[in-house]
Design a protein around this motif. Structure first.
Motif, PDB file in Angstrom:
ATOM      1  N   ASN A 187      11.765  -0.026  10.977  1.00  0.00           N
ATOM      2  CA  ASN A 187      11.210  -0.540   9.731  1.00  0.00           C
ATOM      3  C   ASN A 187      11.967   0.020   8.536  1.00  0.00           C
ATOM      4  O   ASN A 187      12.397   1.177   8.557  1.00  0.00           O
ATOM      5  CB  ASN A 187       9.738  -0.117   9.586  1.00  0.00           C
ATOM      6  N   PRO A 188      12.104  -0.755   7.466  1.00  0.00           N
ATOM      7  CA  PRO A 188      12.644  -0.198   6.226  1.00  0.00           C
ATOM      8  C   PRO A 188      11.717   0.910   5.716  1.00  0.00           C
ATOM      9  O   PRO A 188      10.503   0.875   5.962  1.00  0.00           O
ATOM     10  CB  PRO A 188      12.644  -1.398   5.267  1.00  0.00           C
ATOM     11  N   PRO A 189      12.246   1.906   4.995  1.00  0.00           N
ATOM     12  CA  PRO A 189      11.434   3.058   4.570  1.00  0.00           C
ATOM     13  C   PRO A 189      10.581   2.766   3.337  1.00  0.00           C
ATOM     14  O   PRO A 189      10.772   3.362   2.275  1.00  0.00           O
ATOM     15  CB  PRO A 189      12.488   4.126   4.277  1.00  0.00           C
ATOM     16  N   ASP A 190       9.640   1.848   3.497  1.00  0.00           N
ATOM     17  CA  ASP A 190       8.712   1.500   2.413  1.00  0.00           C
ATOM     18  C   ASP A 190       7.299   1.859   2.881  1.00  0.00           C
ATOM     19  O   ASP A 190       6.731   1.185   3.737  1.00  0.00           O
ATOM     20  CB  ASP A 190       8.813   0.013   2.084  1.00  0.00           C
ATOM     21  N   TYR A 191       6.743   2.934   2.304  1.00  0.00           N
ATOM     22  CA  TYR A 191       5.436   3.440   2.719  1.00  0.00           C
ATOM     23  C   TYR A 191       4.297   2.911   1.850  1.00  0.00           C
ATOM     24  O   TYR A 191       3.155   3.336   1.990  1.00  0.00           O
ATOM     25  CB  TYR A 191       5.437   4.973   2.681  1.00  0.00           C
ATOM     26  N   GLY A 192       4.614   2.016   0.936  1.00  0.00           N
ATOM     27  CA  GLY A 192       3.582   1.438   0.086  1.00  0.00           C
ATOM     28  C   GLY A 192       2.651   0.525   0.870  1.00  0.00           C
ATOM     29  O   GLY A 192       2.957   0.120   1.996  1.00  0.00           O
ATOM     30  N   PRO A 193       1.504   0.169   0.290  1.00  0.00           N
ATOM     31  CA  PRO A 193       0.532  -0.679   1.010  1.00  0.00           C
ATOM     32  C   PRO A 193       1.074  -2.058   1.356  1.00  0.00           C
ATOM     33  O   PRO A 193       0.566  -2.710   2.274  1.00  0.00           O
ATOM     34  CB  PRO A 193      -0.651  -0.763   0.035  1.00  0.00           C
ATOM     35  N   ASN A 194       2.113  -2.516   0.649  1.00  0.00           N
ATOM     36  CA  ASN A 194       2.681  -3.832   0.939  1.00  0.00           C
ATOM     37  C   ASN A 194       3.942  -3.747   1.786  1.00  0.00           C
ATOM     38  O   ASN A 194       4.495  -4.777   2.178  1.00  0.00           O
ATOM     39  CB  ASN A 194       2.991  -4.571  -0.369  1.00  0.00           C
ATOM     40  N   GLY A 195       4.395  -2.536   2.060  1.00  0.00           N
ATOM     41  CA  GLY A 195       5.556  -2.372   2.929  1.00  0.00           C
ATOM     42  C   GLY A 195       5.145  -2.455   4.383  1.00  0.00           C
ATOM     43  O   GLY A 195       4.029  -2.066   4.757  1.00  0.00           O
ATOM     44  N   ARG A 196       6.034  -2.952   5.231  1.00  0.00           N
ATOM     45  CA  ARG A 196       5.704  -3.096   6.657  1.00  0.00           C
ATOM     46  C   ARG A 196       5.342  -1.749   7.271  1.00  0.00           C
ATOM     47  O   ARG A 196       4.316  -1.619   7.952  1.00  0.00           O
ATOM     48  CB  ARG A 196       6.885  -3.721   7.404  1.00  0.00           C
ATOM     49  N   LEU A 197       6.161  -0.720   7.027  1.00  0.00           N
ATOM     50  CA  LEU A 197       5.899   0.591   7.610  1.00  0.00           C
ATOM     51  C   LEU A 197       4.607   1.180   7.066  1.00  0.00           C
ATOM     52  O   LEU A 197       3.783   1.712   7.824  1.00  0.00           O
ATOM     53  CB  LEU A 197       7.068   1.535   7.328  1.00  0.00           C
ATOM     54  N   GLY A 198       4.417   1.078   5.761  1.00  0.00           N
ATOM     55  CA  GLY A 198       3.180   1.593   5.166  1.00  0.00           C
ATOM     56  C   GLY A 198       1.956   0.888   5.730  1.00  0.00           C
ATOM     57  O   GLY A 198       0.939   1.532   6.028  1.00  0.00           O
ATOM     58  N   SER A 199       2.038  -0.416   5.892  1.00  0.00           N
ATOM     59  CA  SER A 199       0.910  -1.177   6.441  1.00  0.00           C
ATOM     60  C   SER A 199       0.629  -0.775   7.884  1.00  0.00           C
ATOM     61  O   SER A 199      -0.538  -0.591   8.277  1.00  0.00           O
ATOM     62  CB  SER A 199       1.216  -2.679   6.376  1.00  0.00           C
ATOM     63  N   LEU A 200       1.688  -0.605   8.674  1.00  0.00           N
ATOM     64  CA  LEU A 200       1.505  -0.233  10.077  1.00  0.00           C
ATOM     65  C   LEU A 200       0.866   1.150  10.208  1.00  0.00           C
ATOM     66  O   LEU A 200      -0.009   1.366  11.059  1.00  0.00           O
ATOM     67  CB  LEU A 200       2.854  -0.257  10.800  1.00  0.00           C
ATOM     68  N   LEU A 201       1.286   2.090   9.377  1.00  0.00           N
ATOM     69  CA  LEU A 201       0.707   3.439   9.434  1.00  0.00           C
ATOM     70  C   LEU A 201      -0.768   3.411   9.060  1.00  0.00           C
ATOM     71  O   LEU A 201      -1.603   4.061   9.698  1.00  0.00           O
ATOM     72  CB  LEU A 201       1.471   4.383   8.513  1.00  0.00           C
ATOM     73  N   ARG A 202      -1.104   2.654   8.029  1.00  0.00           N
ATOM     74  CA  ARG A 202      -2.513   2.559   7.616  1.00  0.00           C
ATOM     75  C   ARG A 202      -3.361   1.923   8.717  1.00  0.00           C
ATOM     76  O   ARG A 202      -4.462   2.384   9.015  1.00  0.00           O
ATOM     77  CB  ARG A 202      -2.616   1.766   6.308  1.00  0.00           C
ATOM     78  N   LEU A 203      -2.836   0.863   9.328  1.00  0.00           N
ATOM     79  CA  LEU A 203      -3.574   0.196  10.407  1.00  0.00           C
ATOM     80  C   LEU A 203      -3.714   1.097  11.627  1.00  0.00           C
ATOM     81  O   LEU A 203      -4.758   1.106  12.295  1.00  0.00           O
ATOM     82  CB  LEU A 203      -2.858  -1.103  10.794  1.00  0.00           C
ATOM     83  N   THR A 204      -2.669   1.862  11.912  1.00  0.00           N
ATOM     84  CA  THR A 204      -2.711   2.760  13.075  1.00  0.00           C
ATOM     85  C   THR A 204      -3.761   3.840  12.882  1.00  0.00           C
ATOM     86  O   THR A 204      -4.531   4.158  13.810  1.00  0.00           O
ATOM     87  CB  THR A 204      -1.330   3.392  13.308  1.00  0.00           C
ATOM     88  N   ILE A 205      -3.804   4.429  11.698  1.00  0.00           N
ATOM     89  CA  ILE A 205      -4.803   5.465  11.412  1.00  0.00           C
ATOM     90  C   ILE A 205      -6.205   4.870  11.457  1.00  0.00           C
ATOM     91  O   ILE A 205      -7.132   5.469  12.028  1.00  0.00           O
ATOM     92  CB  ILE A 205      -4.538   6.116  10.046  1.00  0.00           C
ATOM     93  N   GLU A 206      -6.377   3.686  10.904  1.00  0.00           N
ATOM     94  CA  GLU A 206      -7.678   3.008  10.948  1.00  0.00           C
ATOM     95  C   GLU A 206      -8.092   2.780  12.397  1.00  0.00           C
ATOM     96  O   GLU A 206      -9.265   2.990  12.772  1.00  0.00           O
ATOM     97  CB  GLU A 206      -7.588   1.678  10.212  1.00  0.00           C
ATOM     98  N   GLY A 207      -7.138   2.377  13.240  1.00  0.00           N
ATOM     99  CA  GLY A 207      -7.442   2.138  14.639  1.00  0.00           C
ATOM    100  C   GLY A 207      -7.842   3.403  15.382  1.00  0.00           C
ATOM    101  O   GLY A 207      -8.796   3.395  16.170  1.00  0.00           O
ATOM    102  N   LEU A 208      -7.143   4.511  15.124  1.00  0.00           N
ATOM    103  CA  LEU A 208      -7.498   5.777  15.762  1.00  0.00           C
ATOM    104  C   LEU A 208      -8.895   6.231  15.337  1.00  0.00           C
ATOM    105  O   LEU A 208      -9.673   6.730  16.158  1.00  0.00           O
ATOM    106  CB  LEU A 208      -6.470   6.849  15.408  1.00  0.00           C
ATOM    107  N   CYS A 209      -9.200   6.049  14.070  1.00  0.00           N
ATOM    108  CA  CYS A 209     -10.527   6.430  13.583  1.00  0.00           C
ATOM    109  C   CYS A 209     -11.618   5.570  14.210  1.00  0.00           C
ATOM    110  O   CYS A 209     -12.673   6.072  14.616  1.00  0.00           O
ATOM    111  CB  CYS A 209     -10.587   6.299  12.060  1.00  0.00           C
ATOM    112  N   THR A 210     -11.354   4.272  14.317  1.00  0.00           N
ATOM    113  CA  THR A 210     -12.331   3.360  14.923  1.00  0.00           C
ATOM    114  C   THR A 210     -12.544   3.691  16.398  1.00  0.00           C
ATOM    115  O   THR A 210     -13.681   3.723  16.883  1.00  0.00           O
ATOM    116  CB  THR A 210     -11.853   1.903  14.782  1.00  0.00           C
ATOM    117  N   ASP A 211     -11.443   3.951  17.110  1.00  0.00           N
ATOM    118  CA  ASP A 211     -11.553   4.322  18.518  1.00  0.00           C
ATOM    119  C   ASP A 211     -12.380   5.585  18.694  1.00  0.00           C
ATOM    120  O   ASP A 211     -13.197   5.691  19.631  1.00  0.00           O
ATOM    121  CB  ASP A 211     -10.163   4.540  19.120  1.00  0.00           C
TER     122      ASP A 211
END
Length: 281
Positions: free
Chosen positions: A248-272
Motif C-alpha cells: 500500500n502507498p504510505p497514506d495513513y489518513g482515513p481516506n488512504g487505503r492503508l489507513g482505512s485497512l488499519l482502522r478496519l483491522t483494529i475494529e475487527g479485532l475489537c469486535t472479535d
C-alpha cells in the motif's frame, strides 16, 4: 480478561522517508555516494548491512569530517526537522486507533517501532509520544558525547527478537538487564501473535512478515510506487527482494487505503474480542 493489541511499525520508508538519508542530506553528504557506492562496497566485502551503514556513518564522524563530532542531541535536533516529512496521516493514525479501542471494554492497544534505523533519530520525533517502546540501532558515545562505536545493530533478522519480547510482555528495561530473557519459556503471552499487526516496507521486514503472518497476525506492506530511496535502491541491487503481501502507498489518513485497512483491522479485532467475551458468559 483484557485483549491486548500490539501494532508494530518499521520506521524508515514506513512512517517517514529514510531517516539516515535525511541525516546525510542535513549535513550535505551525497546519499547516492553513501548508499550506492560506499555502503554497497562494504556489504560486498562481507559486512552485515546494518553494521555496514553504521560503521560507515562512524567513519564520517570526527573533527574535520562531514558529520563533525556528532552527538545524540544533534541527532534529536535532526529528527525534529524530519517531522515535516512524516507520511500522510502520521501521527493522527495513533489517535484514531485509540478512539476505536476506547469504545470497547477490556481491549487495550499499544504501539511499537522496530527499526534498523538509529534510535536517537527516531525517538527525537513525535512518534515517541505514542510508542510503548522504540527498538532501533544504537551508537555508543565517548566522554564528550560524540558517537564513536556501534552499540546495538538491529538487522532484518534481529527484528524478530523484539516481536517475541512484545509477545511475551518483556519490557526494554528487563531485556537490557537480561538480554537472554526472551529465550525463557513463557506460557502466558500478554500480546498473542494473532493480535499483532506488523507494518513495514518489505525490504528488511520479510522475517517479521513471515513470523507474524504464520502465527495468525496481520501484516501490511508499504511501498512508494513512483520512487525509491537511495537506500532502497542499494539494498535491492545487492539482492534483497521487496516482498510483502498487501502493498500500500504510505497514506495513513482515513481516506488512504492503508489507513482505512488499519482502522478496519483494529475494529475487527475489537469486535472479535467482544464476541468472544459474550460467548464465554
Amino acid at each position: 480478561m483484557t485483549t491486548n493489541i500490539g501494532v508494530v511499525f518499521d520506521f524508515d520508508d514506513t512512517l517517514a522517508p529514510d531517516s539516515t538519508t535525511h541525516l546525510l542530506q542535513e549535513y550535505d553528504i551525497d546519499p547516492d555516494e553513501f548508499w550506492n557506492k560506499q555502503f554497497r562496497e562494504r556489504v560486498q566485502n562481507g559486512f552485515d548491512p546494518t553494521v555496514a551503514y553504521l560503521t560507515l556513518l562512524l567513519d564520517h564522524i570526527g573533527e574535520g569530517k562531514p558529520l563533525g563530532e556528532l552527538t545524540p542531541a544533534e541527532l534529536e535536533q535532526c529528527a525534529e526537522s524530519l517531522e515535516n516529512e512524516l507520511y500522510d496521516g502520521v501521527p493522527g493514525i495513533f489517535n484514531d486507533l485509540d478512539e476505536i479501542v476506547a469504545e470497547y471494554d477490556d481491549v487495550s492497544i499499544e504501539y511499537y517501532v522496530v527499526s534498523e534505523g538509529i534510535e536517537s533519530l527516531i525517538s527525537g520525533s513525535t512518534i515517541k509520544e505514542y510508542c510503548t517502546e522504540i527498538y532501533a540501532s544504537r551508537l555508543a558515545t565517548d566522554d564528550n558525547s560524540t558517537f564513536t562505536r556501534v552499540k546495538r545493530p538491529i538487522s532484518f533478522t534481529d527484528k524478530t527478537r523484539y516481536l517475541f519480547e512484545i509477545n511475551k510482555g518483556i519490557t526494554a528495561a528487563e531485556a537490557t538487564e537480561n538480554p537472554y530473557k526472551v529465550n525463557e519459556q513463557k506460557e502466558d503471552r500478554p500480546v498473542p501473535f494473532e493480535n499483532i499487526i506488523y507494518i513495514g516496507d518489505g525490504i528488511t521486514d520479510i522475517p517479521c512478515f513471515s513470523l507474524v503472518k504464520d502465527r495468525g497476525g496481520r501484516v501490511f506492506g508499504v511501498t512508494q510506487q513512483d520512487e525509491k530511496s537511495a537506500k532502497q535502491e542499494a539494498i535491492l541491487d545487492i539482492g534483497s527482494p521487496q516482498r510483502a503481501g498487501n502493498l500500500n502507498p504510505p497514506d495513513y489518513g482515513p481516506n488512504g487505503r492503508l489507513g482505512s485497512l488499519l482502522r478496519l483491522t483494529i475494529e475487527g479485532l475489537c469486535t472479535d474480542s467482544t464476541i468472544d467475551q459474550l460467548e464465554a458468559l
